[in-house]
Scaffold this active site. Structure first.
Site, PDB file in Angstrom:
ATOM      1  N   LYS A 120      -5.144   1.745   5.171  1.00 19.45           N
ATOM      2  CA  LYS A 120      -6.549   2.211   5.151  1.00 19.45           C
ATOM      3  C   LYS A 120      -7.530   1.098   4.758  1.00 19.45           C
ATOM      4  O   LYS A 120      -8.689   1.138   5.141  1.00 19.45           O
ATOM      5  CB  LYS A 120      -6.710   3.417   4.217  1.00 19.45           C
ATOM      6  CG  LYS A 120      -6.492   3.077   2.750  1.00 19.45           C
ATOM      7  CD  LYS A 120      -6.641   4.279   1.866  1.00 19.45           C
ATOM      8  CE  LYS A 120      -5.409   5.150   1.884  1.00 19.45           C
ATOM      9  NZ  LYS A 120      -4.176   4.503   1.349  1.00 19.45           N
ATOM     10  N   HIS A 137      -1.455   6.038  -8.820  1.00 15.88           N
ATOM     11  CA  HIS A 137      -2.471   5.052  -8.434  1.00 15.88           C
ATOM     12  C   HIS A 137      -3.447   4.919  -9.596  1.00 15.88           C
ATOM     13  O   HIS A 137      -4.030   5.908 -10.036  1.00 15.88           O
ATOM     14  CB  HIS A 137      -3.193   5.506  -7.160  1.00 15.88           C
ATOM     15  CG  HIS A 137      -3.924   4.378  -6.479  1.00 15.88           C
ATOM     16  ND1 HIS A 137      -4.903   3.638  -7.117  1.00 15.88           N
ATOM     17  CD2 HIS A 137      -3.810   3.857  -5.236  1.00 15.88           C
ATOM     18  CE1 HIS A 137      -5.353   2.709  -6.280  1.00 15.88           C
ATOM     19  NE2 HIS A 137      -4.703   2.815  -5.133  1.00 15.88           N
ATOM     20  N   GLU A 149       1.684  -0.257  -3.273  1.00 12.78           N
ATOM     21  CA  GLU A 149       0.869  -0.013  -2.072  1.00 12.78           C
ATOM     22  C   GLU A 149      -0.446  -0.793  -2.156  1.00 12.78           C
ATOM     23  O   GLU A 149      -1.526  -0.214  -2.138  1.00 12.78           O
ATOM     24  CB  GLU A 149       0.544   1.484  -1.972  1.00 12.78           C
ATOM     25  CG  GLU A 149       1.739   2.400  -1.930  1.00 12.78           C
ATOM     26  CD  GLU A 149       1.357   3.858  -2.216  1.00 12.78           C
ATOM     27  OE1 GLU A 149       0.180   4.152  -2.526  1.00 12.78           O
ATOM     28  OE2 GLU A 149       2.257   4.699  -2.133  1.00 12.78           O
TER      29      GLU A 149
HETATM   30  C1  PLP Z   1      -2.423   6.385  -2.099  1.00  6.92           C
HETATM   31  C2  PLP Z   1      -3.090   5.065  -2.052  1.00  6.92           C
HETATM   32  N1  PLP Z   1      -2.321   3.961  -2.071  1.00  6.92           N
HETATM   33  C3  PLP Z   1      -2.855   2.728  -2.008  1.00  6.92           C
HETATM   34  C4  PLP Z   1      -4.229   2.553  -1.892  1.00  6.92           C
HETATM   35  C5  PLP Z   1      -4.748   1.153  -1.823  1.00  6.92           C
HETATM   36  O1  PLP Z   1      -5.401   0.848  -2.981  1.00  6.92           O
HETATM   37  P1  PLP Z   1      -5.976  -0.605  -3.263  1.00  6.92           P
HETATM   38  O2  PLP Z   1      -6.739  -1.015  -2.073  1.00  6.92           O
HETATM   39  O3  PLP Z   1      -6.771  -0.435  -4.483  1.00  6.92           O
HETATM   40  O4  PLP Z   1      -4.789  -1.503  -3.494  1.00  6.92           O
HETATM   41  C6  PLP Z   1      -5.075   3.673  -1.904  1.00  6.92           C
HETATM   42  C7  PLP Z   1      -6.524   3.505  -1.856  1.00  6.92           C
HETATM   43  O5  PLP Z   1      -7.300   4.424  -1.842  1.00  6.92           O
HETATM   44  C8  PLP Z   1      -4.485   4.964  -1.969  1.00  6.92           C
HETATM   45  O6  PLP Z   1      -5.243   6.076  -1.954  1.00  6.92           O
END
Ligand code: PLP
Length: 377
Positions: A46, A183, A259
């Protein structure tokens, strides 16, 4: 990336332009592996779902966190050529569907792939048992998000106190819970969020064990901060603490996943925009660019991130306002940027704009998203 190269690319491709440097993507991935060697890296698609970026992490040996069917298919495209058994192994071993809430159609679409999915409540267990009975489960815990720029704990996560009941409930519905995830909130500059989350998770692991459930994996989520400026604590130091806590609380053979999204892509992209308008309002110099918050700078709104603008030309600077091209006053990139007096048609650029930027760009007001070019692929 040096200014000369950026100027060359802007001349060749026009503006608004986003330049993604794949050398930086590979460097960030390697840094993550270097400082957290026990952790399997699931890139959070994402953050920037550009298929070329997904390809680079795939080639680097990465795994993937997806949170919609489209993101799942984006990754699946890379493995379509594999024989069926290898493809299935890849899905099980290297993809996690990390959105705790899934529509029935999503579950129906995912079930044939037998994926690993996260959940955090009873209703979701009932849906998964009915519409995706072949999925493996990971229970997402609610953990402190204190001080993180994007807070996620108000939306997702089971209370640690209800966790083992939720594991039992999944088991009673013929589902297997493989492990836990959490998270700490995105752009987490507070290391205590990680240490508290790890100790909360350790408590749930031991309670689960006492009640007969042997969990195999821990997913420490995203949140690893991008180095937007020197106030951000170093990743090396944060990783050292996480490494020590993982070894203390979750020694091998526990599988550890993460992640990261922002940490891997933020510093890999630079946006270049052109000055299309200039005015003095209330004594303040205002620049109007061909990119704005409905486009590459969408992170100003959705991601609570302030990107700084730099000019290619030099000269005495003053505090300026910088706006995007649309008719909406919300389209304000900054009300306080130190910039020189520039001519119409000159270019400005922003570094560290690879995460949650192009990903949430729109075509609002008829202005299409910026062109993206990839270098060092
Ligand atoms: C379930 C989950 N994993 C990983 C991420 C990625 O987080 P970051 O970009 O802070 O590493 C997000 C971001 O919203 C998330 O919702």
């Amino acid at each position: 990336m040096d200014q000369k190269k950026l100027l060359q690319l802007a001349r060749k491709h026009g503006t608004p332009l986003v330049v993604v440097d794949h050398k930086v993507l590979r460097h960030n991935y390697e840094q993550f592996k270097k400082y957290l060697p026990r952790v399997q890296v699931y890139y959070a698609v994402k953050a920037n779902s550009d298929p070329a970026i997904v390809q680079t992490f795939y080639d680097a040996g990465g795994s993937f966190d997806v949170a919609s069917v489209a993101e799942f298919l984006n990754v699946h495209e890379k493995i379509e050529h594999l024989p069926a058994k290898e493809r299935q192994d890849f899905i099980w071993d290297r993809i996690i569907y990390a959105n705790p809430i899934k529509a029935i159609e999503t579950l129906q679409g995912l079930d044939p792939y037998k994926p690993l999915v996260t959940y955090d409540n009873h209703e979701e267990v009932i849906k998964i048992a009915r519409y995706a009975p072949h999925a493996g489960l990971v229970l997402r815990l609610q953990v402190p998000n204190t001080g993180s720029i994007v807070e996620l704990s108000s939306k997702f996560g089971a209370q640690p106190g209800e966790a083992v009941d939720l594991i039992t409930f999944a088991h009673n519905n013929n589902l297997v819970v493989e492990g836990l995830s959490f998270h700490v909130g995105s752009q987490c500059t507070n290391p205590q969020n990680y240490s508290q989350a790890l100790s909360l998770a350790a408590g749930v692991f031991s309670e689960a064990k006492a009640r007969g459930f042997e969990l195999k994996l821990l997913d420490i989520g995203g949140g690893f901060p991008a180095h937007y400026d020197d106030t951000v604590p170093s990743f090396r130091r944060l990783a050292k603490m996480i490494r020590a806590e993982l070894d203390r609380l979750f020694p091998p053979p526990m599988e550890i996943l993460a992640e990261p999204g922002r940490f891997l892509v933020a510093s890999a992209a630079t946006a270049i925009a052109r000055i299309i308008g200039k005015a003095v309002r209330g004594g303040k110099l205002c620049y109007y660019l061909d990119d704005g918050v409905y486009h590459t700078y969408s992170g100003v709104i959705f991601d609570h991130t302030q990107y700084h603008l730099k000019s290619f030309g030099k000269g005495p600077t003053q505090i300026c306002s910088v706006f995007g091209p649309t008719c909406d006053a919300l389209d304000t990139i900054s009300l306080a940027e130190q910039l020189p007096d520039l001519e119409m048609g000159e270019l400005l650029y922003s570094e560290n704009i690879g995460a949650y930027s192009a990903a949430s760009s729109t075509s609002f007001n008829g202005f299409p998203p910026a062109k993206v070019v990839h270098v060092n692929q």
